[in-house]
Write a protein that holds these residues in place. Structure first.
Motif, short mmCIF file in Angstrom:
data_model
loop_
_atom_site.label_atom_id
_atom_site.label_comp_id
_atom_site.label_asym_id
_atom_site.label_seq_id
_atom_site.Cartn_x
_atom_site.Cartn_y
_atom_site.Cartn_z
N SER A 121 0.88 -1.20 -0.12
CA SER A 121 -0.12 0.12 -0.04
C SER A 121 1.05 1.08 0.07
O SER A 121 1.99 1.24 0.56
CB SER A 121 -0.96 0.13 1.16
OG SER A 121 -0.24 0.15 2.41
N LEU A 122 0.37 2.34 -0.56
CA LEU A 122 0.91 3.45 -0.63
C LEU A 122 0.06 4.54 0.00
O LEU A 122 -1.09 4.81 -0.17
CB LEU A 122 1.48 4.01 -2.01
CG LEU A 122 2.40 3.14 -2.83
CD1 LEU A 122 2.45 4.05 -4.33
CD2 LEU A 122 3.67 3.29 -2.25
N THR A 123 0.72 5.59 0.67
CA THR A 123 -0.21 6.71 1.40
C THR A 123 0.12 7.73 0.66
O THR A 123 1.06 8.44 0.55
CB THR A 123 0.32 6.78 2.80
OG1 THR A 123 0.33 5.59 3.62
CG2 THR A 123 -0.58 8.04 3.35
N VAL B 54 7.49 13.59 -1.27
CA VAL B 54 7.62 12.26 -0.55
C VAL B 54 8.33 12.82 0.80
O VAL B 54 9.36 13.01 0.74
CB VAL B 54 8.71 11.34 -1.12
CG1 VAL B 54 8.73 10.14 -0.34
CG2 VAL B 54 8.09 10.51 -2.61
N ASP B 55 7.38 12.52 1.92
CA ASP B 55 7.85 13.03 3.08
C ASP B 55 8.32 14.49 3.11
O ASP B 55 9.46 14.75 3.89
CB ASP B 55 8.84 12.22 3.69
CG ASP B 55 8.41 10.62 4.16
OD1 ASP B 55 7.40 10.51 4.33
OD2 ASP B 55 9.21 9.92 4.18
N GLY B 56 7.57 15.13 2.39
CA GLY B 56 7.51 16.93 2.30
C GLY B 56 9.01 17.24 1.29
O GLY B 56 9.06 18.42 0.93
N LYS B 57 9.51 16.19 0.79
CA LYS B 57 10.92 16.52 0.00
C LYS B 57 10.29 16.43 -1.82
O LYS B 57 9.75 15.22 -1.94
CB LYS B 57 12.05 15.67 0.15
CG LYS B 57 12.61 15.95 1.49
CD LYS B 57 13.76 15.24 1.63
CE LYS B 57 14.95 15.48 2.83
NZ LYS B 57 16.05 14.63 2.93
N ARG B 58 10.67 17.17 -2.43
CA ARG B 58 10.39 17.10 -4.04
C ARG B 58 11.31 16.04 -4.45
O ARG B 58 12.64 15.80 -4.42
CB ARG B 58 10.56 18.25 -4.48
CG ARG B 58 12.02 19.13 -4.20
CD ARG B 58 11.62 20.44 -4.87
NE ARG B 58 12.82 21.32 -4.54
CZ ARG B 58 13.35 22.49 -5.27
NH1 ARG B 58 12.85 22.62 -6.28
NH2 ARG B 58 14.22 23.23 -4.81
N ILE B 59 10.65 15.01 -5.27
CA ILE B 59 11.29 14.00 -5.93
C ILE B 59 10.70 13.84 -7.28
O ILE B 59 9.73 14.35 -7.56
CB ILE B 59 11.57 12.68 -5.56
CG1 ILE B 59 10.23 12.02 -5.33
CG2 ILE B 59 12.10 12.96 -3.98
CD1 ILE B 59 10.16 10.62 -4.89
N ASP C 161 5.10 3.06 3.36
CA ASP C 161 5.35 3.81 4.44
C ASP C 161 5.93 5.13 4.55
O ASP C 161 6.06 5.87 5.43
CB ASP C 161 6.35 3.01 5.49
CG ASP C 161 6.20 1.57 5.70
OD1 ASP C 161 5.34 1.34 5.37
OD2 ASP C 161 7.43 1.05 5.40
N HIS C 162 5.89 5.63 3.30
CA HIS C 162 6.15 7.17 2.99
C HIS C 162 4.91 7.98 2.56
O HIS C 162 3.91 7.54 2.37
CB HIS C 162 7.05 7.31 1.88
CG HIS C 162 8.58 6.76 1.98
ND1 HIS C 162 9.47 6.42 0.96
CD2 HIS C 162 9.35 6.41 3.17
CE1 HIS C 162 10.47 5.97 1.51
NE2 HIS C 162 10.30 5.66 2.66
N GLN C 163 4.99 9.28 3.00
CA GLN C 163 3.80 10.02 2.84
C GLN C 163 4.17 10.68 1.29
O GLN C 163 5.01 11.80 1.33
CB GLN C 163 3.66 11.00 4.02
CG GLN C 163 3.51 10.60 5.35
CD GLN C 163 1.92 10.19 5.44
OE1 GLN C 163 1.20 10.48 4.87
NE2 GLN C 163 1.72 9.22 6.37
#
Lengths: 267, 183
Positions: B29-31, B76-81, B93-95
């Motif tokens: 699953s992805l969040t 991803v977890d607030g960082k741009r990728i 498990d990442h946002q």
């Protein structure tokens, strides 16, 4: 889109990663060299071992006279590290000019070194800094001098079943250092990248990325500069690349220009 | 203030996702934008393809698919990728935040960067815009921008073929309340 199948395995520790790599496949960290090369089919491993979550590969610390950079550190981690800025400022400077911010948020120093793209930025920097690359394999860990690490285009002294765990950089008091590059404007890979470290005694070490199919220490130029002569023999004895970005003649010219800029920056 | 129509989160892949090829399909699953999505995809599915082809989150665009254009930028977890250069399975498990998740989920009010892009006409064709906006949000989170030159350098990973750069800089400067003459 990646157009062929492979297995995905995730390692929780360095020892687990080494065990999984022994079954075949390639290590996947940030994926910013490996995944594009797989899309282009320059690489087609049967399995990827994801080492991106291994805590032991993260972190930057001082160990005696060496700065130790975990192989899983991103370019962004290195660019913004106070320890790096203080002790090996060229690494922070150079890391801050790799790709763009999104690339720097994912790409790692270990992945870039293992991939050994001739136009990547880290090779010139680790060569000029006289760094050591520490790798872990089935028979334990070994240290490879940067000068012995890069063997050919995309080829290194790293064995298929080994994983880069850290980069150890000697901290030299009073040294001045810089990394200057002429970037390809979209990818920001180095068409020519020149790293220069000038020790407190005035001796310089010079290394180039982007110039030849293998990044190299330019020992002929170092000898000239360290004996008080001017640098007339840049990239002598290596085959200089030629492609649609820059001809051989133009690259050689740029190598001279960027060496001069680097020498001015450490003057 | 305009309001956005928020997509209804789905918890299963759409009715006819592409058939995974080969063996080794993984379930995870992805969040994404605060909602959990179940995925059954081959491990070679990039995060970008997972969003677009399996989850109907087509706001994130595919430009070059090689990490050079920035159209696929997500947080991803607030960082741009670049979502094209990463596998979906790497982000359990990442946002993850995409352009669909920037507006206020309760009120539907646009994110200030989205609103500024409209106010400043910061696009022409709009294809790069979701990536530009996600990248700008990530850049603002990083907290290093002081001048227009900083904006241009730190947004350099997002290419706009129409050349809307001056208005993009205007929009971001406006959101950050920077002085346009700061050096």
């Amino acid at each position: 889109m990646i157009t062929y199948p492979f297995q995905y395995k995730r390692a929780g520790s360095i020892s687990e990663a080494v065990a999984l790599l022994a079954e075949g496949g390639k290590a996947l960290s940030g994926g910013h060299s490996l995944i594009p090369s797989m899309k282009l089919r320059l690489n087609a491993p049967d399995a990827l071992v994801d080492v991106g979550r291994i805590a032991e590969l993260k972190g930057i610390r001082l160990d005696g006279n060496e700065l130790v950079i975990g192989a899983g550190s991103t370019h962004g981690d290195i660019a913004s590290s106070g320890l790096v800025q203080q002790h090996v400022p060229m690494f922070a400077e150079g890391a801050g000019h790799i790709g763009d911010p999104a690339v720097r948020n994912r790409g790692t120093i270990g992945g870039s070194l293992a991939h050994a793209d001739p136009s990547a930025d880290w090779p010139a920097m680790v060569l000029a800094a006289d760094a050591t690359i520490v790798v872990e394999g089935p028979s334990g860990s070994r240290s490879i001098k940067a000068t012995d690490f890069f063997t050919s285009m995309f080829e290194t002294a790293l064995a298929a079943d080994e994983l880069i765990t850290e980069v150890r950089v000697p901290v030299e008091n009073g040294a001045r250092m810089t990394y200057q590059k002429f970037s390809q404007p979209a990818s920001r890979y180095a068409i020519v990248g020149c790293a220069v470290v000038k020790s407190a005694d005035g001796k310089v070490r010079v290394a180039f990325s982007g110039v030849s199919d293998t990044p190299f220490r330019d020992t002929a130029v170092e000898e000239q500069l360290n004996s008080g002569q001017s640098a007339t023999s840049v990239a002598s004895g290596v085959s200089v690349m030629s492609d649609h970005y820059a001809s051989e003649e133009y690259r050689r010219h740029l190598a001279n220009v960027f060496l001069k800029r680097a020498l001015n920056a450490v003057a | 203030m305009q309001t956005a129509t928020l997509p209804t989160p789905v918890t299963q892949p759409r009715s006819a996702p592409p058939e995974p090829v080969g063996t080794g399909v993984r379930s995870f699953s992805l969040t994404i934008n605060g909602a959990e999505y179940e995925l059954n995809v081959a491990p070679w599915t990039t995060l970008l393809d997972a969003l677009r082809e399996y989850l109907d989150l087509t706001g994130t665009k595919k430009g070059c698919d090689h990490g050079q254009c920035g159209a696929c930028t997500v947080l991803v977890d607030g960082k741009r990728i670049n979502s094209c250069l990463t596998l979906a399975v790497m982000h359990e498990d990442h946002q993850i935040t995409t352009i669909e998740g920037l507006a206020d989920a309760q009120t539907g009010d646009l994110h200030p960067v989205q609103q500024a892009f409209i106010d400043h006409d910061a696009f022409q064709c709009g294809y790069c815009t979701p990536g530009q906006i996600c990248s700008a949000v990530g850049m603002i989170n990083e907290g290093r921008v002081k001048t227009d030159a900083d904006i241009r350098e730190l947004m350099s990973g997002n290419i706009c073929r129409c050349g809307a750069y001056p208005h993009i800089v205007d929009a971001i400067r406006d959101v950050m309340q920077l002085n346009p003459t700061a050096q």
